[in-house]
Design a protein around this motif. Structure first.
Motif, short mmCIF file in Angstrom:
data_model
loop_
_atom_site.label_atom_id
_atom_site.label_comp_id
_atom_site.label_asym_id
_atom_site.label_seq_id
_atom_site.Cartn_x
_atom_site.Cartn_y
_atom_site.Cartn_z
N GLU A 42 0.83 -1.20 0.00
CA GLU A 42 0.00 0.00 0.00
C GLU A 42 0.86 1.25 0.00
O GLU A 42 1.96 1.27 0.58
N ASN A 43 0.38 2.28 -0.64
CA ASN A 43 1.11 3.53 -0.74
C ASN A 43 0.81 4.39 0.49
O ASN A 43 -0.18 5.12 0.54
N ILE A 44 1.66 4.27 1.49
CA ILE A 44 1.48 5.05 2.72
C ILE A 44 2.15 6.41 2.53
O ILE A 44 3.32 6.47 2.16
N PRO A 45 1.43 7.51 2.74
CA PRO A 45 2.04 8.85 2.58
C PRO A 45 3.32 8.99 3.39
O PRO A 45 3.45 8.46 4.50
N LYS A 46 4.28 9.68 2.83
CA LYS A 46 5.61 9.80 3.44
C LYS A 46 5.54 10.35 4.86
O LYS A 46 6.26 9.90 5.75
N TYR A 47 4.67 11.31 5.09
CA TYR A 47 4.61 11.96 6.41
C TYR A 47 3.43 11.46 7.25
O TYR A 47 3.02 12.12 8.20
N TYR A 48 2.92 10.28 6.89
CA TYR A 48 1.83 9.70 7.68
C TYR A 48 2.34 9.34 9.07
O TYR A 48 3.43 8.78 9.24
N SER A 49 1.54 9.65 10.07
CA SER A 49 1.87 9.31 11.45
C SER A 49 0.69 8.59 12.08
O SER A 49 -0.41 9.14 12.16
N ALA A 50 0.90 7.34 12.48
CA ALA A 50 -0.18 6.53 13.04
C ALA A 50 -0.56 7.04 14.43
O ALA A 50 0.30 7.37 15.24
N ARG A 51 -1.85 7.06 14.69
CA ARG A 51 -2.37 7.52 15.98
C ARG A 51 -2.29 6.39 17.01
O ARG A 51 -2.53 5.23 16.70
N ALA A 65 0.17 -15.92 6.06
CA ALA A 65 0.51 -14.55 5.66
C ALA A 65 1.72 -14.04 6.43
O ALA A 65 1.98 -14.44 7.57
N LEU A 66 2.46 -13.15 5.76
CA LEU A 66 3.50 -12.35 6.39
C LEU A 66 3.11 -10.89 6.19
O LEU A 66 2.66 -10.51 5.11
N VAL A 67 3.31 -10.08 7.22
CA VAL A 67 2.94 -8.66 7.15
C VAL A 67 4.10 -7.80 7.62
O VAL A 67 4.75 -8.11 8.62
N THR A 68 4.36 -6.75 6.88
CA THR A 68 5.32 -5.73 7.30
C THR A 68 4.61 -4.38 7.16
O THR A 68 3.47 -4.31 6.71
N TRP A 69 5.30 -3.31 7.52
CA TRP A 69 4.72 -1.98 7.39
C TRP A 69 4.47 -1.68 5.91
O TRP A 69 5.39 -1.56 5.11
N GLY A 70 3.21 -1.64 5.52
CA GLY A 70 2.85 -1.30 4.15
C GLY A 70 2.67 -2.47 3.21
O GLY A 70 2.16 -2.29 2.11
N CYS A 71 3.07 -3.69 3.59
CA CYS A 71 3.00 -4.83 2.68
C CYS A 71 2.49 -6.09 3.37
O CYS A 71 2.75 -6.31 4.57
N ARG A 72 1.80 -6.92 2.58
CA ARG A 72 1.35 -8.22 3.07
C ARG A 72 1.56 -9.26 1.98
O ARG A 72 1.38 -8.99 0.79
N LEU A 73 1.95 -10.46 2.39
CA LEU A 73 2.13 -11.59 1.48
C LEU A 73 1.26 -12.71 1.99
O LEU A 73 1.45 -13.21 3.10
N THR A 74 0.27 -13.13 1.20
CA THR A 74 -0.62 -14.22 1.59
C THR A 74 -0.34 -15.41 0.69
O THR A 74 -0.04 -15.26 -0.50
N MET A 75 -0.50 -16.63 1.24
CA MET A 75 -0.10 -17.82 0.49
C MET A 75 -0.81 -19.07 0.97
O MET A 75 -1.35 -19.12 2.08
N SER A 76 -0.76 -20.08 0.11
CA SER A 76 -1.30 -21.40 0.44
C SER A 76 -0.18 -22.34 0.86
O SER A 76 -0.35 -23.16 1.76
N HIS A 83 11.33 -6.18 2.79
CA HIS A 83 10.29 -5.37 3.43
C HIS A 83 10.41 -5.26 4.96
O HIS A 83 9.77 -4.38 5.55
N ALA A 84 11.20 -6.12 5.59
CA ALA A 84 11.37 -6.01 7.04
C ALA A 84 12.23 -4.78 7.38
O ALA A 84 12.99 -4.29 6.54
N LEU A 85 12.06 -4.29 8.60
CA LEU A 85 12.84 -3.15 9.12
C LEU A 85 12.61 -1.87 8.32
O LEU A 85 13.45 -0.98 8.31
N ARG A 86 11.47 -1.77 7.63
CA ARG A 86 11.17 -0.59 6.83
C ARG A 86 10.12 0.31 7.49
O ARG A 86 9.62 1.23 6.85
N GLY A 87 9.77 0.03 8.74
CA GLY A 87 8.80 0.86 9.42
C GLY A 87 9.34 2.27 9.65
O GLY A 87 10.56 2.47 9.66
N PRO A 88 8.49 3.24 9.86
CA PRO A 88 8.94 4.62 10.05
C PRO A 88 9.68 4.86 11.36
O PRO A 88 10.38 5.86 11.51
N GLU A 89 9.53 3.93 12.32
CA GLU A 89 10.21 4.07 13.61
C GLU A 89 11.11 2.85 13.81
O GLU A 89 10.63 1.74 14.01
N GLN A 90 12.40 3.06 13.73
CA GLN A 90 13.35 1.96 13.88
C GLN A 90 13.67 1.76 15.36
O GLN A 90 14.69 2.23 15.87
#
Length: 262
Positions: A102-111, A200-211, A225-232
């Motif tokens: 998903e395209n998360i805005p660059k300056y998005y800040s989660a509440r 499924a595997l989930v990271t900040w902004g991405c998900r991979l679903t599988m059988s 995709h790991a370690l790509r969250g806005p807060e390290q």
């Protein structure tokens, strides 16, 4: 030698006219251990202009990882138990994995929302969004609600999800790859996964679903995709309800090398 003191002076001293005013001793911050527990956090300032509520601050008024937890999860065993024994979700190699980012805005800040307000997600598997101030310790859980592990995504974690009725061999394969790739992982069942792709595997902004589990696809997803969250932030959180297996350090706390054993 004789010392003569006037009666007037003695009287003044007796009545306190020359006494210095009493003052309170200076307040010294306590740095030791509180026994049996620290004083109330009633007046702790938890305001954060970026997230509304400061993360990682334990307060009974907002979030202490113990109070009002049923707001996110009612402790139902249906969330981690497969009752459909005669219809296990069989892996099918013909079903291709799906990667969604998903395209998360660059300056998005989660509440950050306190435990007096519900949090809902538009997606069954959210990759970002509002979450609780206190995040889970890393490791595998009997069950941990989305409102908690979304915060881990923000810190760069990988969340592994599996339907309780998923094929156990495939779950074990996926778990093996994840725990040997990075310490910053959370593993939990999720009944919102469908029968076609119950893993499924989930990271900040991405998900991979599988059988089915394909090692190359899994390790590539984690490395990209790991370690790509806005807060390290690599430290553990305070939430640990139903934690079964704490995560182990592979290289260091920051997971400097992803998937070092692959």
């Amino acid at each position: 030698m004789y010392v003569f003191v006037s009666f007037a002076i003695l009287a003044a001293v007796a009545y306190g006219q020359f006494q210095q005013p009493l003052t309170e001793p200076p307040e010294i911050p306590w740095t030791g251990r509180w026994m049996p527990h620290p004083p109330s956090s009633e007046h702790t300032n938890i305001h954060d202009p970026e997230h509304a509520v400061r993360m990682g601050v334990v307060t009974t008024e907002c979030d202490d990882a113990k109070t009002n937890l049923t707001l996110d999860w009612d402790y139902s065993p249906a969330d981690y138990t497969c009752y459909n024994y005669n219809r296990k979700y069989l892996p099918d190699k013909r079903i291709k994995p799906i990667l969604e980012c998903e395209n998360i805005p660059k300056y998005y800040s989660a509440r950050h929302e306190c435990m007096n307000k519900s949090i809902h997600y538009a997606s069954a598997i959210p990759t970002f969004g509002t979450h609780r101030p206190l995040w889970p310790r890393y490791g595998e859980y009997k069950f941990v609600p989305r409102q908690r592990w979304v915060h881990n995504l923000e810190h760069g974690a990988v969340v592994m999800l599996y339907h309780p009725c998923a094929n156990q061999l495939e779950v074990d394969r996926l778990r093996y790859l994840v725990v040997n790739c990075l310490r910053r992982h959370v593993i939990t069942p999720l009944t919102l996964l469908d029968e076609e792709r119950p893993l499924a595997l989930v990271t900040w902004g991405c998900r991979l679903t599988m059988s089915t589990v394909q090692a190359g696809i899994i390790t590539n997803f984690i490395k990209q995709h790991a370690l790509r969250g806005p807060e390290q932030i690599s430290r553990d959180g305070q939430y640990d309800l139903n934690l079964k297996v704490p995560a182990e350090v592979l290289t260091d706390l920051d997971d400097s090398v992803l998937c070092p054993r692959s």
